[in-house]
Motif scaffolding. Structure first.
Motif, PDB file in Angstrom:
ATOM      1  N   MET A   1       3.930  53.754 -13.552  1.00 52.78           N
ATOM      2  CA  MET A   1       4.538  52.957 -12.505  1.00 52.78           C
ATOM      3  C   MET A   1       6.039  52.837 -12.782  1.00 52.78           C
ATOM      4  SD  MET A   1       3.693  49.061 -11.304  1.00 52.78           S
ATOM      5  CE  MET A   1       2.460  49.486 -10.107  1.00 52.78           C
ATOM      6  N   ASN A   2       6.823  52.997 -11.757  1.00 53.24           N
ATOM      7  CA  ASN A   2       8.278  52.858 -11.875  1.00 53.24           C
ATOM      8  C   ASN A   2       8.671  51.395 -11.891  1.00 53.24           C
ATOM      9  OD1 ASN A   2       8.717  55.630 -11.850  1.00 53.24           O
ATOM     10  ND2 ASN A   2       8.740  55.690  -9.631  1.00 53.24           N
ATOM     11  N   ARG A   3       9.828  51.123 -12.453  1.00 53.52           N
ATOM     12  CA  ARG A   3      10.302  49.751 -12.596  1.00 53.52           C
ATOM     13  C   ARG A   3      11.782  49.676 -12.242  1.00 53.52           C
ATOM     14  NH1 ARG A   3       8.937  46.151 -17.685  1.00 53.52           N
ATOM     15  NH2 ARG A   3       7.039  47.269 -17.244  1.00 53.52           N
ATOM     16  N   VAL A   4      12.164  48.584 -11.561  1.00 55.84           N
ATOM     17  CA  VAL A   4      13.554  48.330 -11.217  1.00 55.84           C
ATOM     18  C   VAL A   4      13.902  46.922 -11.668  1.00 55.84           C
ATOM     19  CG1 VAL A   4      15.214  48.059  -9.329  1.00 55.84           C
ATOM     20  CG2 VAL A   4      13.510  49.848  -9.212  1.00 55.84           C
ATOM     21  N   ASN A   5      15.038  46.775 -12.372  1.00 52.22           N
ATOM     22  CA  ASN A   5      15.524  45.462 -12.789  1.00 52.22           C
ATOM     23  C   ASN A   5      16.828  45.162 -12.061  1.00 52.22           C
ATOM     24  OD1 ASN A   5      13.526  44.927 -14.762  1.00 52.22           O
ATOM     25  ND2 ASN A   5      14.571  46.284 -16.174  1.00 52.22           N
ATOM     26  N   PHE A   6      16.883  44.001 -11.435  1.00 50.23           N
ATOM     27  CA  PHE A   6      18.112  43.505 -10.822  1.00 50.23           C
ATOM     28  C   PHE A   6      18.602  42.351 -11.678  1.00 50.23           C
ATOM     29  CE2 PHE A   6      15.737  45.138  -7.124  1.00 50.23           C
ATOM     30  CZ  PHE A   6      16.652  46.055  -6.652  1.00 50.23           C
ATOM     31  N   ILE A   7      19.854  42.387 -12.087  1.00 51.83           N
ATOM     32  CA  ILE A   7      20.436  41.323 -12.914  1.00 51.83           C
ATOM     33  C   ILE A   7      21.540  40.667 -12.099  1.00 51.83           C
ATOM     34  CG2 ILE A   7      21.570  40.771 -15.086  1.00 51.83           C
ATOM     35  CD1 ILE A   7      20.393  43.438 -16.156  1.00 51.83           C
ATOM     36  N   ILE A   8      21.375  39.361 -11.839  1.00 50.36           N
ATOM     37  CA  ILE A   8      22.321  38.653 -10.980  1.00 50.36           C
ATOM     38  C   ILE A   8      22.330  37.178 -11.364  1.00 50.36           C
ATOM     39  CG2 ILE A   8      20.652  38.208  -9.141  1.00 50.36           C
ATOM     40  CD1 ILE A   8      23.049  39.063  -7.218  1.00 50.36           C
ATOM     41  N   GLY A   9      23.392  36.483 -11.060  1.00 54.72           N
ATOM     42  CA  GLY A   9      23.522  35.071 -11.430  1.00 54.72           C
ATOM     43  C   GLY A   9      22.547  34.160 -10.710  1.00 54.72           C
ATOM     44  N   THR A  10      22.472  34.273  -9.386  1.00 54.51           N
ATOM     45  CA  THR A  10      21.571  33.443  -8.585  1.00 54.51           C
ATOM     46  C   THR A  10      21.048  34.274  -7.419  1.00 54.51           C
ATOM     47  OG1 THR A  10      23.244  32.671  -7.026  1.00 54.51           O
ATOM     48  CG2 THR A  10      22.969  31.374  -9.027  1.00 54.51           C
ATOM     49  N   LEU A  11      20.142  33.690  -6.652  1.00 57.56           N
ATOM     50  CA  LEU A  11      19.705  34.292  -5.394  1.00 57.56           C
ATOM     51  C   LEU A  11      20.035  33.364  -4.238  1.00 57.56           C
ATOM     52  CD1 LEU A  11      16.267  36.078  -5.873  1.00 57.56           C
ATOM     53  CD2 LEU A  11      18.449  37.068  -5.285  1.00 57.56           C
ATOM     54  N   SER A  12      21.075  32.568  -4.397  1.00 60.67           N
ATOM     55  CA  SER A  12      21.499  31.700  -3.298  1.00 60.67           C
ATOM     56  C   SER A  12      22.607  32.397  -2.526  1.00 60.67           C
ATOM     57  CB  SER A  12      21.941  30.342  -3.833  1.00 60.67           C
ATOM     58  OG  SER A  12      23.046  30.491  -4.697  1.00 60.67           O
ATOM     59  N   THR A  13      23.339  31.690  -1.726  1.00 57.73           N
ATOM     60  CA  THR A  13      24.301  32.276  -0.790  1.00 57.73           C
ATOM     61  C   THR A  13      25.219  33.306  -1.427  1.00 57.73           C
ATOM     62  OG1 THR A  13      25.846  30.490  -1.211  1.00 57.73           O
ATOM     63  CG2 THR A  13      24.327  30.197   0.610  1.00 57.73           C
ATOM     64  N   GLY A  14      25.404  34.404  -0.717  1.00 59.68           N
ATOM     65  CA  GLY A  14      26.310  35.447  -1.168  1.00 59.68           C
ATOM     66  C   GLY A  14      25.833  36.813  -0.735  1.00 59.68           C
ATOM     67  N   GLY A  15      26.761  37.750  -0.640  1.00 64.02           N
ATOM     68  CA  GLY A  15      26.424  39.095  -0.195  1.00 64.02           C
ATOM     69  C   GLY A  15      25.620  39.890  -1.202  1.00 64.02           C
ATOM     70  N   ALA A  16      26.012  39.826  -2.475  1.00 62.38           N
ATOM     71  CA  ALA A  16      25.268  40.552  -3.514  1.00 62.38           C
ATOM     72  C   ALA A  16      23.857  39.994  -3.643  1.00 62.38           C
ATOM     73  CB  ALA A  16      26.002  40.460  -4.843  1.00 62.38           C
ATOM     74  N   GLU A  17      23.731  38.685  -3.540  1.00 60.71           N
ATOM     75  CA  GLU A  17      22.429  38.040  -3.641  1.00 60.71           C
ATOM     76  C   GLU A  17      21.527  38.471  -2.487  1.00 60.71           C
ATOM     77  OE1 GLU A  17      25.350  36.615  -3.930  1.00 60.71           O
ATOM     78  OE2 GLU A  17      25.387  35.442  -5.769  1.00 60.71           O
ATOM     79  N   ARG A  18      22.086  38.525  -1.288  1.00 63.23           N
ATOM     80  CA  ARG A  18      21.309  38.950  -0.119  1.00 63.23           C
ATOM     81  C   ARG A  18      20.894  40.410  -0.256  1.00 63.23           C
ATOM     82  NH1 ARG A  18      24.569  37.638   4.359  1.00 63.23           N
ATOM     83  NH2 ARG A  18      25.603  39.627   4.050  1.00 63.23           N
ATOM     84  N   THR A  19      21.772  41.233  -0.825  1.00 57.95           N
ATOM     85  CA  THR A  19      21.457  42.646  -1.020  1.00 57.95           C
ATOM     86  C   THR A  19      20.311  42.823  -2.006  1.00 57.95           C
ATOM     87  OG1 THR A  19      23.739  43.255  -0.543  1.00 57.95           O
ATOM     88  CG2 THR A  19      22.404  44.882  -1.706  1.00 57.95           C
ATOM     89  N   VAL A  20      20.336  42.093  -3.110  1.00 60.39           N
ATOM     90  CA  VAL A  20      19.245  42.164  -4.092  1.00 60.39           C
ATOM     91  C   VAL A  20      17.943  41.705  -3.448  1.00 60.39           C
ATOM     92  CG1 VAL A  20      18.343  41.127  -6.212  1.00 60.39           C
ATOM     93  CG2 VAL A  20      20.675  41.962  -6.140  1.00 60.39           C
ATOM     94  N   SER A  21      18.003  40.634  -2.668  1.00 60.85           N
ATOM     95  CA  SER A  21      16.819  40.139  -1.974  1.00 60.85           C
ATOM     96  C   SER A  21      16.259  41.195  -1.027  1.00 60.85           C
ATOM     97  CB  SER A  21      17.175  38.871  -1.197  1.00 60.85           C
ATOM     98  OG  SER A  21      16.139  38.511  -0.328  1.00 60.85           O
ATOM     99  N   SER A  22      17.128  41.793  -0.232  1.00 54.45           N
ATOM    100  CA  SER A  22      16.690  42.809   0.728  1.00 54.45           C
ATOM    101  C   SER A  22      16.114  44.033   0.030  1.00 54.45           C
ATOM    102  CB  SER A  22      17.864  43.237   1.618  1.00 54.45           C
ATOM    103  OG  SER A  22      18.318  42.152   2.377  1.00 54.45           O
ATOM    104  N   LEU A  23      16.783  44.488  -1.014  1.00 56.20           N
ATOM    105  CA  LEU A  23      16.280  45.646  -1.755  1.00 56.20           C
ATOM    106  C   LEU A  23      14.904  45.370  -2.349  1.00 56.20           C
ATOM    107  CD1 LEU A  23      19.469  46.940  -3.589  1.00 56.20           C
ATOM    108  CD2 LEU A  23      18.145  48.136  -1.845  1.00 56.20           C
ATOM    109  N   SER A  24      14.723  44.182  -2.906  1.00 59.96           N
ATOM    110  CA  SER A  24      13.424  43.869  -3.503  1.00 59.96           C
ATOM    111  C   SER A  24      12.323  43.814  -2.444  1.00 59.96           C
ATOM    112  CB  SER A  24      13.484  42.544  -4.268  1.00 59.96           C
ATOM    113  OG  SER A  24      13.547  41.446  -3.383  1.00 59.96           O
ATOM    114  N   MET A  25      12.674  43.399  -1.238  1.00 58.33           N
ATOM    115  CA  MET A  25      11.686  43.314  -0.161  1.00 58.33           C
ATOM    116  C   MET A  25      11.331  44.699   0.396  1.00 58.33           C
ATOM    117  SD  MET A  25      10.992  40.090   0.196  1.00 58.33           S
ATOM    118  CE  MET A  25      10.393  39.791   1.836  1.00 58.33           C
ATOM    119  N   TYR A  26      12.302  45.604   0.435  1.00 64.29           N
ATOM    120  CA  TYR A  26      12.094  46.895   1.090  1.00 64.29           C
ATOM    121  C   TYR A  26      11.685  48.022   0.149  1.00 64.29           C
ATOM    122  CZ  TYR A  26      13.993  44.710   5.229  1.00 64.29           C
ATOM    123  OH  TYR A  26      14.197  43.884   6.294  1.00 64.29           O
ATOM    124  N   LEU A  27      11.748  47.792  -1.149  1.00 64.91           N
ATOM    125  CA  LEU A  27      11.306  48.833  -2.078  1.00 64.91           C
ATOM    126  C   LEU A  27       9.802  49.046  -1.938  1.00 64.91           C
ATOM    127  CD1 LEU A  27      13.254  48.079  -5.373  1.00 64.91           C
ATOM    128  CD2 LEU A  27      13.463  50.088  -3.931  1.00 64.91           C
TER     129      LEU A  27
END
Length: 82
Positions: A1-27
């Motif tokens: 099984m493949n694995r992806v790690n996203f490292i980020i400060g928070t998942l609250s407001t912000g463009g990078a946070e929204r991108t990580v959220s979207s990527l995790s949902m669409y993978l």
């Protein structure tokens, strides 16, 4: 099984946070997704798919504390790779 790690400060407001959220949902669901947040008090404002991991924040005072925090985070990230 493949694995992806996203490292980020928070998942609250912000463009990078929204991108990580979207990527995790669409993978592909066959890919194990880990989202690594800094600190136990990191906020989650976006929906996500996968496992959340909180890295502890140490007291930011002093160089030793900063080095120790950095090494702990590196170790935690390495353990997620395995």
């Amino acid at each position: 099984m493949n694995r992806v790690n996203f490292i980020i400060g928070t998942l609250s407001t912000g463009g990078a946070e929204r991108t990580v959220s979207s990527l995790s949902m669409y993978l592909n669901k066959n890919i194990l997704t880990n989202i690594i947040l800094f600190g136990k008090n990191a906020k989650v404002g976006y929906s996500y798919h996968g496992r959340l991991t909180y890295l502890d924040k140490a007291d930011p005072n002093g160089m030793f504390s900063k080095i120790q925090t950095f090494l702990k985070r590196c170790k935690a990230v390495r353990s997620k790779k395995k």
